[in-house]
Structure formats: structure tokens, C-alpha cells
Design a protein around this motif. Structure first.
Motif, short mmCIF file in Angstrom:
data_model
loop_
_atom_site.label_atom_id
_atom_site.label_comp_id
_atom_site.label_asym_id
_atom_site.label_seq_id
_atom_site.Cartn_x
_atom_site.Cartn_y
_atom_site.Cartn_z
N ASP A 1 14.65 21.59 -19.55
CA ASP A 1 13.30 21.14 -19.75
C ASP A 1 12.46 22.23 -19.25
O ASP A 1 12.69 22.92 -18.35
N ARG B 1 25.96 14.62 -18.39
CA ARG B 1 24.93 15.17 -19.49
C ARG B 1 23.97 16.13 -18.62
O ARG B 1 23.82 16.07 -17.68
N GLY C 1 22.35 16.03 -23.91
CA GLY C 1 21.22 15.06 -23.78
C GLY C 1 19.95 15.58 -24.22
O GLY C 1 19.90 17.01 -24.57
N ALA C 2 19.01 14.50 -24.83
CA ALA C 2 17.79 14.87 -25.26
C ALA C 2 17.05 13.86 -25.08
O ALA C 2 17.34 12.61 -24.85
N GLN C 3 15.85 14.10 -24.98
CA GLN C 3 14.78 13.22 -24.87
C GLN C 3 13.27 13.63 -25.25
O GLN C 3 13.24 14.76 -25.62
N PHE D 1 20.23 18.45 -19.21
CA PHE D 1 19.01 18.60 -20.10
C PHE D 1 18.48 19.81 -19.36
O PHE D 1 18.35 20.27 -18.24
N LEU E 1 11.97 19.14 -23.92
CA LEU E 1 13.19 19.80 -23.90
C LEU E 1 13.14 21.26 -24.33
O LEU E 1 12.25 21.50 -25.31
#
Length: 174
Positions: A115, A111, A151-153, A113, A133
Motif C-alpha cells: 500500500d 496474505r 490481498g486487495a482492498q 498487501f 493498494l
């Protein structure tokens, strides 16, 4: 988007999680770590925080975790395969890409990301690293990477609190 304004808002939100003890419920506890949760006021779902004591000063612990290319975290954390600095916005604000390895014998693909990260030191000696993100920022010159992102958060971060008098050198991480 004003990166500095958004960075401050995320840092303030995450700092409030540490300072506001109300509503947290312990969901996992070991000798070294306590994980708690409570309903989020920002999105449907829960927010989680983990707290633990690590031997060493905040500065030494920070060296192992700080978000920098070729930093120690890539060497010791098997969940981080690659970390890249995409853009340095200010001395304490950057846009970074993190790649995780595949998991479950390759069934789960790696994944990515992207950020925006703010690193902040507070007057009490604590250090925090706060991230959100990048796709939430418009326009973002790195959006071309999003066709490859997996991917995400929600907003996330880690905070290091200084030694406490009478204790051996240690850092409270949360």
C-alpha cells in the motif's frame, strides 16, 4: 503517478466519510463500537466505517497503530505478521508491505498487501492514516511483488479525533 496528489485525494475521500453523516446504516453495534455502511459512489458495493472510543490521547493511541516497521501494532495485532517499509516517498507518504498470518488452521494462506500510506495531522488535532493498494499506481517499482500478493482492498484508513472537553482522556477512532 503523483503520490502527493493521489494521497490527498484518498485522505479527502476518507475524511468526507467522517464528516458526511447522510446515508449511513448501522449494521453492528456493541458497547464500544458502532459499524455502519452505505453504498459506495466510487465502486459497485458498500463502504463501511467503524467508530469507537479508546481510552488515551490520540498520540498514545496512534503509537499503537502507526504504520512503521517494528512498531507496536506488529506486537499486539495478531492479524499483522510483518510490516515493512519499502520506500519513503516523503516524510508523510510511504510504500509499505503488510503480511497477515494464515487463518483457519492454515486453510487460508498468509496474505500480502503493498500500500501507499499517507499520515496526516489536521488543524483540529485529529490524525489520519490513509492507504490505497499500490497496484493501482503505474508505474510502481514494487510491482514485481504482485506475483506473490494475495490481498486487495479499497482505499482505507483510520482517524483519531482529539479529546472532547469534559470527557476523560480518550480518542474517537473511526
Amino acid at each position: 503517478m503523483d503520490y502527493e496528489q493521489k494521497a490527498k485525494a484518498v485522505a479527502d475521500c476518507l475524511l468526507s466519510y467522517r464528516r458526511d453523516e447522510s446515508g449511513w446504516k448501522v449494521c453492528r453495534k456493541s458497547n464500544d463500537v458502532v459499524v455502519s455502511w452505505r453504498p459506495s459512489s466510487e465502486f459497485p458495493g458498500n463502504v463501511y466505517k467503524g467508530e469507537g472510543i479508546v481510552s488515551g490521547s490520540p498520540e498514545k493511541v496512534w503509537e499503537c497503530l502507526k504504520p512503521v516497521p517494528n512498531g507496536l501494532r506488529v506486537k499486539w495485532d495478531s492479524n499483522v505478521k510483518k510490516f515493512e517499509l519499502l520506500e519513503q516517498i516523503k516524510e508523510d507518504i510511504s510504500i509499505c508491505r503488510t503480511v497477515t498470518p494464515s487463518a483457519a488452521m492454515g486453510i487460508i494462506a498468509p496474505r500480502d498487501f503493498v500500500d501507499v500510506i499517507l499520515v496526516k495531522q489536521y488543524e483540529d488535532g485529529s490524525i489520519s492514516s490513509n492507504a490505497w493498494l499500490c497496484e493501482r499506481i503505474q508505474p510502481c517499482m514494487w510491482l514485481h511483488l504482485y506475483s506473490h500478493l494475495r490481498g486487495a482492498q479499497q482505499n482505507s484508513g483510520v482517524q483519531f479525533l482529539p479529546d472532547r472537553p469534559g470527557w476523560p482522556p480518550s480518542t474517537l477512532c473511526g
